[in-house]
Write a protein that holds these residues in place. Sequence first.
Motif, mmCIF file in Angstrom:
data_model
loop_
_atom_site.group_PDB
_atom_site.id
_atom_site.type_symbol
_atom_site.label_atom_id
_atom_site.label_comp_id
_atom_site.label_asym_id
_atom_site.label_seq_id
_atom_site.Cartn_x
_atom_site.Cartn_y
_atom_site.Cartn_z
ATOM 1 N N ASP A 86 -9.062 4.867 7.468
ATOM 2 C CA ASP A 86 -8.815 3.448 7.258
ATOM 3 C C ASP A 86 -8.086 3.264 5.931
ATOM 4 O O ASP A 86 -7.795 4.242 5.229
ATOM 5 C CB ASP A 86 -10.113 2.632 7.347
ATOM 6 N N LEU A 87 -7.784 2.039 5.566
ATOM 7 C CA LEU A 87 -6.997 1.781 4.357
ATOM 8 C C LEU A 87 -7.767 2.046 3.065
ATOM 9 O O LEU A 87 -7.177 2.101 1.994
ATOM 10 C CB LEU A 87 -6.452 0.354 4.379
ATOM 11 N N ASP A 88 -9.096 2.232 3.169
ATOM 12 C CA ASP A 88 -9.913 2.611 2.009
ATOM 13 C C ASP A 88 -10.117 4.123 1.945
ATOM 14 O O ASP A 88 -10.947 4.598 1.178
ATOM 15 C CB ASP A 88 -11.262 1.898 2.053
ATOM 16 N N ASN A 133 -7.213 5.011 -5.631
ATOM 17 C CA ASN A 133 -8.294 5.554 -4.828
ATOM 18 C C ASN A 133 -7.853 6.936 -4.379
ATOM 19 O O ASN A 133 -6.663 7.164 -4.147
ATOM 20 C CB ASN A 133 -8.551 4.644 -3.617
ATOM 21 N N LYS A 137 0.852 -1.192 0.000
ATOM 22 C CA LYS A 137 0.000 0.000 0.000
ATOM 23 C C LYS A 137 0.884 1.238 0.000
ATOM 24 O O LYS A 137 1.742 1.393 0.869
ATOM 25 C CB LYS A 137 -0.878 0.052 1.253
ATOM 26 N N GLN A 164 -4.312 6.844 -2.840
ATOM 27 C CA GLN A 164 -3.661 5.533 -2.800
ATOM 28 C C GLN A 164 -3.136 5.286 -4.197
ATOM 29 O O GLN A 164 -3.866 5.441 -5.181
ATOM 30 C CB GLN A 164 -4.623 4.431 -2.399
ATOM 31 N N ARG A 204 -9.118 10.537 -1.995
ATOM 32 C CA ARG A 204 -10.058 11.260 -1.146
ATOM 33 C C ARG A 204 -9.632 12.726 -1.142
ATOM 34 O O ARG A 204 -8.484 13.040 -0.859
ATOM 35 C CB ARG A 204 -10.021 10.696 0.269
ATOM 36 N N ASN A 255 -11.432 6.092 4.186
ATOM 37 C CA ASN A 255 -12.591 6.598 4.921
ATOM 38 C C ASN A 255 -12.108 7.177 6.242
ATOM 39 O O ASN A 255 -11.305 6.550 6.937
ATOM 40 C CB ASN A 255 -13.597 5.478 5.195
#
Length: 187
Positions: free
Chosen positions: A112-114, A64, A35, A55, A66, A116
């Motif tokens: 978190d790893l996503d 990904n 990651k 990411q 954000r 969020n």
Amino acid sequence: ILTKYGANSEILLRKDMGIPKYPSGNCFIIGDNNKLFYITDGFEFKQKPTLVISQINTSFNTLNQRVIEIEENAFRLNPVESIFIKDIGLVIITSVIHNNRENNTFRIEMFDLDLNRKWLQNLEVNSIIDLGYSKSENRIFVATEKGGNKINFWDFEGNKQAKAYHSTNELISSTSNDDYIYLLSNE
């Protein structure tokens, strides 16, 4: 420019990561072999300040992303510290720079790893000295300065407790392992 080097220090890949035209802050690349995350401000003149967390894969392609706009009246955001906690997430400390205030404010956020957001808290401090964590104790620490030096602890769910450390000297550096926090200061 993000650059990947091989075992013999040869350049394997270089890529312009698209920092905005008028970057105002720091950028970080954190993660591990599985990651990778690229963190930067999203400052553009006369636009709302943003924090951009991407990411990326090992070819530096975005998997990904954000984009976080700040709600309060601010001039820009500046990521000042970040850590990656394997299998848990990211922790980012951001300086919020205001037009009409003499001092900046700081925020600590965990994702978190996503990507969020798990939690966000404001920090009432003058400066950030260091950010670290103990995975075995499931806690994050931030060494700060405001009217005395403090170490603030959070568990991975955002529950906070503060402890003062006593030093009349300037803190130079700190680190931690699973059992101890080490502080280096001048005499």
